[in-house]
Motif scaffolding. Structure first.
Motif, PDB file in Angstrom:
ATOM      1  N   SER A  34      39.927  90.559  51.964  1.00  0.00           N
ATOM      2  CA  SER A  34      40.240  89.477  52.881  1.00  0.00           C
ATOM      3  C   SER A  34      41.261  90.016  53.874  1.00  0.00           C
ATOM      4  N   TYR A  35      40.979  89.823  55.163  1.00  0.00           N
ATOM      5  CA  TYR A  35      41.888  90.256  56.214  1.00  0.00           C
ATOM      6  C   TYR A  35      42.608  89.042  56.776  1.00  0.00           C
ATOM      7  N   THR A  36      43.924  89.187  56.961  1.00  0.00           N
ATOM      8  CA  THR A  36      44.762  88.152  57.538  1.00  0.00           C
ATOM      9  C   THR A  36      45.400  88.713  58.795  1.00  0.00           C
ATOM     10  N   HIS A  38      48.131  88.251  62.053  1.00  0.00           N
ATOM     11  CA  HIS A  38      49.291  87.593  62.646  1.00  0.00           C
ATOM     12  C   HIS A  38      48.806  86.801  63.858  1.00  0.00           C
ATOM     13  N   VAL A  76      38.482  88.985  60.568  1.00  0.00           N
ATOM     14  CA  VAL A  76      39.458  88.427  59.629  1.00  0.00           C
ATOM     15  C   VAL A  76      38.700  87.520  58.665  1.00  0.00           C
ATOM     16  N   GLY A  77      39.359  87.196  57.560  1.00  0.00           N
ATOM     17  CA  GLY A  77      38.723  86.373  56.540  1.00  0.00           C
ATOM     18  C   GLY A  77      38.132  87.234  55.447  1.00  0.00           C
ATOM     19  N   ILE A 115      47.192  93.208  61.384  1.00  0.00           N
ATOM     20  CA  ILE A 115      46.145  92.656  60.525  1.00  0.00           C
ATOM     21  C   ILE A 115      46.302  93.323  59.164  1.00  0.00           C
ATOM     22  N   TRP A 116      46.351  92.505  58.117  1.00  0.00           N
ATOM     23  CA  TRP A 116      46.617  93.027  56.787  1.00  0.00           C
ATOM     24  C   TRP A 116      45.440  92.776  55.858  1.00  0.00           C
ATOM     25  N   LYS A 117      45.223  93.733  54.983  1.00  0.00           N
ATOM     26  CA  LYS A 117      44.083  93.696  54.060  1.00  0.00           C
ATOM     27  C   LYS A 117      44.540  93.324  52.653  1.00  0.00           C
ATOM     28  N   GLU A 118      43.839  92.375  52.065  1.00  0.00           N
ATOM     29  CA  GLU A 118      44.044  91.999  50.668  1.00  0.00           C
ATOM     30  C   GLU A 118      42.790  92.440  49.905  1.00  0.00           C
ATOM     31  N   TRP A 128      47.783  94.127  48.391  1.00  0.00           N
ATOM     32  CA  TRP A 128      47.916  93.988  49.832  1.00  0.00           C
ATOM     33  C   TRP A 128      48.107  95.381  50.430  1.00  0.00           C
TER      34      TRP A 128
END
Length: 135
Positions: A34-36, A38, A76-77, A115-118, A128
């Motif tokens: 899942s990408y989030t 900013h 994202v998502g 953009i951060w990856k989970e 994360w």
């Protein structure tokens, strides 16, 4: 879509890149990501695209300066194995230039766009990646 966005009659090469979700990382099986992003990630991506395009215009002996054309999108998502997360395309006068600019573009997006990856692993753990960087 990416290639069509950069093609031109002045370009002798078009290079594209797709960063695809793989089924493993660090020796562990990955189920999904899942990408989030900013809230300013869209502007940061735009800034990177503009900066790279401005920095890379290559002289061509026969035709003068050939502008580099670039395009990129980062999803994202929730993404599944095999989904494309980052897609880029670069058109330039010659193939070496197009490959070099595409590699630079990918690196700068990963370094500068918040953009951060989970990662969700099959053993139930979550990790994360990139938190505290790019922004």
């Amino acid at each position: 879509m990416a290639i069509a966005a950069v093609e031109s009659s002045a370009s002798g090469a078009v290079v594209s890149f797709s960063g695809v979700v793989r089924n493993h990382d660090g020796g562990k099986a990955v189920e999904r990501l899942s990408y989030t992003a900013h809230p300013k990630a869209h502007q940061a991506l735009k800034d990177v695209l503009e900066a790279v395009a401005a920095e890379y215009s290559f002289p061509d002996e026969a035709e003068g300066t050939v502008p580099v054309r670039i395009w990129a999108a980062h999803r994202v998502g929730v993404l599944r194995i095999g989904d494309a997360a980052l897609v880029c395309a670069v058109a330039a006068g010659h193939r070496g230039q197009a490959f070099a600019v595409c590699a630079e573009l990918v690196d700068r997006i990963k370094d500068e766009v918040p953009i951060w990856k989970e990662q969700f692993f099959s053993d139930g753990t979550v990790e994360w990646v990139g938190v505290g960087t790019a922004g």
